[in-house]
Structures are given as C-alpha cells and as structure tokens.
Design a protein around this motif. Structure first.
Motif, mmCIF file in Angstrom:
data_model
loop_
_atom_site.group_PDB
_atom_site.id
_atom_site.type_symbol
_atom_site.label_atom_id
_atom_site.label_comp_id
_atom_site.label_asym_id
_atom_site.label_seq_id
_atom_site.Cartn_x
_atom_site.Cartn_y
_atom_site.Cartn_z
ATOM 1 N N HIS A 139 -10.376 2.318 5.172
ATOM 2 C CA HIS A 139 -10.293 1.823 3.798
ATOM 3 C C HIS A 139 -9.025 1.011 3.526
ATOM 4 C CE1 HIS A 139 -13.522 4.737 3.055
ATOM 5 N NE2 HIS A 139 -13.734 4.114 1.911
ATOM 6 N N MET A 140 -8.081 1.045 4.471
ATOM 7 C CA MET A 140 -6.815 0.346 4.250
ATOM 8 C C MET A 140 -6.936 -1.139 4.534
ATOM 9 S SD MET A 140 -4.128 3.135 5.822
ATOM 10 C CE MET A 140 -2.757 1.963 5.735
ATOM 11 N N GLU A 141 -5.966 -1.876 4.002
ATOM 12 C CA GLU A 141 -5.939 -3.311 4.200
ATOM 13 C C GLU A 141 -5.268 -3.645 5.526
ATOM 14 O OE1 GLU A 141 -3.911 -4.055 0.570
ATOM 15 O OE2 GLU A 141 -5.562 -3.160 -0.551
ATOM 16 N N ILE B 89 0.760 5.578 0.535
ATOM 17 C CA ILE B 89 0.069 6.814 0.891
ATOM 18 C C ILE B 89 0.873 7.970 0.302
ATOM 19 C CG2 ILE B 89 -0.503 8.354 2.812
ATOM 20 C CD1 ILE B 89 -1.203 5.835 4.412
ATOM 21 N N TYR C 183 5.470 0.416 8.504
ATOM 22 C CA TYR C 183 5.543 1.663 7.744
ATOM 23 C C TYR C 183 6.970 1.924 7.263
ATOM 24 C CZ TYR C 183 0.919 2.373 9.694
ATOM 25 O OH TYR C 183 -0.408 2.207 10.027
ATOM 26 N N VAL D 69 3.334 -0.567 4.401
ATOM 27 C CA VAL D 69 2.726 0.658 3.881
ATOM 28 C C VAL D 69 3.830 1.669 3.574
ATOM 29 C CG1 VAL D 69 1.079 2.526 4.320
ATOM 30 C CG2 VAL D 69 0.681 0.249 5.314
ATOM 31 N N CYS E 146 0.434 -2.642 10.872
ATOM 32 C CA CYS E 146 1.134 -2.424 9.604
ATOM 33 C C CYS E 146 2.591 -2.033 9.857
ATOM 34 C CB CYS E 146 0.451 -1.320 8.798
ATOM 35 S SG CYS E 146 -1.175 -1.791 8.142
ATOM 36 N N TYR F 134 -4.267 7.088 -2.253
ATOM 37 C CA TYR F 134 -3.976 5.764 -1.699
ATOM 38 C C TYR F 134 -3.946 4.747 -2.843
ATOM 39 C CZ TYR F 134 -4.934 1.330 0.751
ATOM 40 O OH TYR F 134 -4.896 0.034 1.211
ATOM 41 N N LEU G 49 -9.346 7.179 6.366
ATOM 42 C CA LEU G 49 -8.312 6.495 5.590
ATOM 43 C C LEU G 49 -8.042 5.106 6.158
ATOM 44 C CD1 LEU G 49 -5.928 6.355 3.565
ATOM 45 C CD2 LEU G 49 -4.558 7.626 5.245
ATOM 46 N N LYS H 148 -3.701 1.802 12.847
ATOM 47 C CA LYS H 148 -3.273 0.603 12.107
ATOM 48 C C LYS H 148 -1.910 0.165 12.636
ATOM 49 C CE LYS H 148 -5.094 -0.690 8.766
ATOM 50 N NZ LYS H 148 -6.137 -1.740 8.526
ATOM 51 N N GLN I 212 0.847 -1.193 0.000
ATOM 52 C CA GLN I 212 0.000 0.000 0.000
ATOM 53 C C GLN I 212 0.883 1.244 0.000
ATOM 54 O OE1 GLN I 212 -3.424 -0.546 3.011
ATOM 55 N NE2 GLN I 212 -1.852 -1.923 3.769
ATOM 56 N N SER J 142 -2.973 0.652 -3.862
ATOM 57 C CA SER J 142 -2.743 -0.674 -3.287
ATOM 58 C C SER J 142 -2.590 -1.704 -4.399
ATOM 59 C CB SER J 142 -3.901 -1.084 -2.366
ATOM 60 O OG SER J 142 -5.004 -1.551 -3.109
#
Length: 358
Positions: A88-90, A22, A118, A95, A116, A47, A85, A113, A20, A49
């Motif tokens: 809607h993210m996985e 951003i 980053y 990321v 995840c 965004y 946001l 999140k 993903q 993905s």
C-alpha cells in the motif's frame, strides 16, 4: 479521527520533506484517531501520506468496528502484515518511522521497500503532542482536580498502623471511588529514610514520629494523566527537616515564577537548582526538575539542564525539585503547570504549606 491534529502532522511532514509516516505507538494513534488499541506483539500501524492515502493496518483479533475516519486494512495472524503494508506504500520517498516500532517489522519493510529513505519521524509527532489543545487542557485540569481530592483523602488515612504498601492500596480505592481510570503510574509512598529514595516502591515501612512522608501520586481521567507530590511530617518535624522543606518549597516557587512563553526549559531547571545549590544541598537534588505530561505520564520533553528548547503556550510539565538525604529523610514538592500566553497556570491547588499530621 481528530482532523485538526492529523492536519498538523501532515503539515509538519511536508515541511520536513517526509512523504509517508508509519505510526505504531498506541498513544500517538489514540491522539490522532481517538481510539486505544493495544496490539501486544502484533503489528499495528497508522499509515499517513501526503497523498492522503491514509490507512490503519490492524489485526482482525481487535474488534474495532467504529468509523475512525481512516480506511482499515485487516489482516489475520497467518498473514504477513509488513508485506501488506509495503503493497500500500508509495514508491521512492522519505518514510518517517515510529521510534518504538519493533526492528523485526522495520527490517522486513526495508527489504520490501529498499528504494525508500527511512528516518525517525517520532519527533515530529512528539512536538505536536507537546502543545495541548483546549480539550486536552480541560482534561488535564480535571485529572489534576481529581488528584488534589485524592491527596486530601489519603493523608487523613495515614497512621502508624498502616504500611506504605497498605496506603498505596487504599489510594487505588480512592481513585475508583472518585471515578477515575485508576493510577497513571505506580504510586510512591515513602516514610522516613525511605523518602530519601526518589523512586521508592511502597513496602512494609511504618510511620515513626518525625518521619517525612513523600506521597507522589497520579490518576488518569479520559486517558490524560495527573501527577503531584507533597511531603508531610508525622507528629513532628525537626528544625533541619523544616529548613529542607522550606528550601524545596522556595525552589518550586522560583521555577514556577519564571515560566512564560520563550523561557528555556534549562533556565527553569536552573531557577530551582541554583537556589538549592546556594543553600548547600545541590548534591542531594539528584534528578531533573520536571517532565512533560499528557496522554503519557512522561511525554516528550523535560525540564532539565540540557534541554535548551523554549516553552510555548499549551505545554504542560511538572516542577518537582527535591532534596534527598540518605539514611535520614527526603522532601519533594511537585506541581503540574500549563504554559499560558503570558505566564503559567498551576494545575494543582493542594496546599504546599509545611504540614505536620497525626
């Protein structure tokens, strides 16, 4: 949406195991979607993905109603956009985060999140943007052509009755008359000892006989930036000034002469710098030899001693060696070059021969 550019980003994401992205930088969003949106302090996120769940998160304050090829998720000033946001993210994935995304957005997202991982994803897009496609190359050629014309116009207006600042104002009028989008950066117009400051801001300086005149200017065309520097002399040029000018001109030529795919940026820098050093002026060449350019006047990448990356076809960057003698004068000569399959194309056509005006 520029589908080919987005596909390049997605392919690079896959290679780097980033699921993903951003993207918040307005220049990168323009590059991918073809639309400028300047959000100020408000959140703006494109965004992307690998699952093709692309979204543009945008405040209702910005009336972007055309189809950009990506679903829009609108929010109000009273909403919590980072929460939106996150929804809607996985799930647990890597990321990529834009290096310019404000920390208060990122830290809030990390709280939402926490599963995840980053990473800084900007380099991925920066490297793709550094290689211009055919459309971008043509826009850069046109922007440079406008800049050549502007240089020719501005030098005919130089006189001892106009200050540096007044000449900078006249330049803005020239850009408007040419139909450009205005300057790509604040122009540098420097007379005499002021020209020994590489980033001199136009002031109340007045031309005197024997002064060097550095004119470092750039305009925008269709959101792409031009940049060029030429140095002139007013009414006369001393033997020392002529010598320094010809050293800088030769350094510029030597750097340009070795540019071709596979050559390292640091070696291009060395081609200019080593010659200036041989001539005894090394300590007066105080900046890198050049910078990359495109949508931004300083794109990712530079021509410096520490950049060991190799150039590739489609890259555009400046070659701008200079010598700056404190209290005396300065000389800088700058061209933009486009790397071709077997060499390079110099985008600026304005003469680099030593010129005494007035």
């Amino acid at each position: 949406m520029h589908k080919e550019r987005v596909e390049k980003v997605l392919s690079a994401m896959q290679q780097q195991h980033i699921s993903q992205m951003i993207i918040s930088d307005p220049a990168s969003i323009f590059y991918l979607l073809g639309k400028w949106i300047h959000p100020g302090e408000r959140m703006l996120v494109l965004y992307l993905s690998l699952e093709e769940n692309h979204k543009l998160f945008i405040n209702e304050l910005f009336p972007v109603h055309e189809d950009l090829g990506v679903d829009k998720v609108w929010f109000k000033d009273t909403d919590q956009p980072v929460t939106l946001l996150a929804q809607h993210m996985e799930g647990e994935n890597v990321v990529g985060i834009d290096k310019n995304w404000p920390s208060h957005f990122l830290l809030t997202l990390m709280e939402h999140k926490s599963d995840c991982n980053y990473v800084n994803g900007s380099l991925l897009i920066d490297q793709i943007r550094s290689v211009k496609d055919s459309l971008e190359r043509d826009l850069m050629r046109k922007a440079s052509s406008f800049n050549d014309t502007a240089m020719g116009s501005i030098i005919h207006l130089l006189s001892s009755t106009h200050t540096e600042k007044e000449m900078a104002q006249k330049l803005l009028a020239i850009y408007e008359e040419l139909g450009t989008e205005g300057p790509s950066f604040d122009p540098i117009i420097a007379y005499g000892a002021n020209a020994a400051d590489p980033h001199h801001g136009p002031g109340n300086g007045i031309l005197k006989e024997g002064d060097s005149i550095i004119i470092d200017i750039g305009c925008k065309h269709a959101s792409y930036c031009a940049d060029m520097t030429r140095t002139f002399f007013y009414k006369s040029a001393s033997e020392k000034a002529q010598k320094v000018y010809n050293i800088v001109k030769e350094a510029n030529a030597r750097a340009i002469s070795i540019i071709k795919p596979g050559v390292r940026f640091c070696d291009i820098d060395a081609a200019a710098r080593s010659y200036i050093e041989e001539q005894g002026y090394g300590k007066y060449f105080t900046h890198r030899t050049g910078h990359s350019i495109g949508i931004e006047v300083h794109d990712f990448g530079d021509v410096s001693a520490v950049n060991t990356d190799s150039v590739a076809p489609g890259m555009i960057f400046s070659i701008e060696p200079g010598i700056y003698l404190p209290g005396e004068f300065g000389v800088r000569i700058e061209d933009l070059v486009l790397v071709t399959e077997d060499g390079c194309e110099v985008l600026n056509k304005f003469s680099k021969e030593l010129s005494v005006i007035g």
